[in-house]
Design a protein around this motif. Structure first.
Motif: not given
Length: 303
Positions: A236-250
């Motif tokens: 869950a922690e990794a998915l949250s990081l991935l989601k926010d990280g991708l949104n930050t760039h995309l």
């Protein structure tokens, strides 16, 4: 992407062998040993579907597929049974879900029209359209638009890679993506790979083993020396990081607002976002896929 649907031809091929590759005792042992795999796949699917779907229905379909897989598996072909059975179990679960999908044709038609119009407006405006803009383009009201969305949410019992408004017959699109759409898709895939590679080591391991290698959570927990519950938390922690990280760039508009930039959590997240930026470039992102958007079997050097 390899389809997970279990076809009648697949089942016939599995059961038509004149002489089973394994004895009845070996098949029984294989089934008993791999029963937890069914539970793992059912739990994973239950987390992505409405609450009214009963676990027992999916478990029954999965167990039946496990038995069929044990009867049809030939160890001399070099395919691990875990992978062989996973494909058939997941396919049987999806078939069961499709049989429970009660969405009307009109709901599906409205949903498809909404998606098509939304994509067209996004291309024209260069951003995601507002609800009011979408309703106006469709010639309807925002109330009707919300009602359609609600109908789809209540009716949909299947979620495959984001196709939340499509019926099973619509999973194969009629049009191939244009050059612009393909380029965007390749960029997204590249960003995802680089975002995974930028995760802290333990989180990266959980995501890679669980989603890419499709290993049961219990096996990952054993490898890392933690409980299965802890693996769920790390996922869950990794998915949250991935989601926010991708949104930050995309899509920065979807990136979460930072309430306290000086907090430890905020600084760690900012560091992760910066790591993604440092690990990616247009060339490296596009190098992860070919012109058709497929990921080569070996791409480590390109990353």
């Amino acid at each position: 992407m390899t389809s997970t649907m279990t076809t009648a031809a697949d089942l016939a091929a599995d059961t038509a062998t004149a002489v089973p590759a394994l004895s009845a005792a070996e098949q029984e042992e294989l089934i008993r040993t791999n029963m937890p795999l069914v539970g793992h796949l059912v739990r994973d699917m239950l987390s992505r579907i409405p609450n009214h779907i009963h676990r027992d229905d999916l478990t029954s379909a999965g167990l039946h597929a496990l038995v069929t897989a044990a009867r049809g598996w030939d160890p001399t072909r070099g395919i691990p049974f875990n992978r062989f059975a996973t494909t058939r179990i997941r396919g049987a679960i999806l078939d069961e879900l499709r049989s429970l999908d009660w969405a009307t044709r009109s709901v599906r038609t409205k949903a498809r029209a909404t998606d098509t119009t939304r994509q067209s407006l996004t291309t024209t405006l260069g951003r995601t359209p507002t609800t009011e803009e979408l309703a106006q383009a469709l010639g309807t009201t925002t109330t009707d638009l919300h009602q359609t969305d609600n109908d789809v949410q209540r009716a949909t019992v299947l979620s495959l890679q984001g196709f939340t408004t499509s019926s099973p017959d619509d999973l194969v699109t009629e049009r191939t993506p244009g050059p612009e759409d393909m380029l965007i898709r390749r960029e997204q895939i590249g960003y995802l790979h680089h975002a995974i590679e930028s995760l802290p080591e333990r989180l990266q391991t959980v995501i890679t083993e669980y989603f890419l290698k499709e290993r049961p959570m219990a096996d990952i927990a054993a490898d890392l020396g933690v409980t299965e519950s802890r693996i769920s938390q790390l996922r869950a922690e990794a998915l949250s990081l991935l989601k926010d990280g991708l949104n930050t760039h995309l899509d920065p508009e979807l990136a979460p607002a930072v309430e306290n930039p000086d907090s430890i959590i905020a600084r760690r997240r900012a560091g992760y976002y910066a790591t993604i930026a440092g690990n990616t470039s247009l060339h490296s992102r596009l190098a992860l896929t070919n012109a058709h958007g497929f990921t080569p079997l070996a791409h480590g050097a390109a990353a």
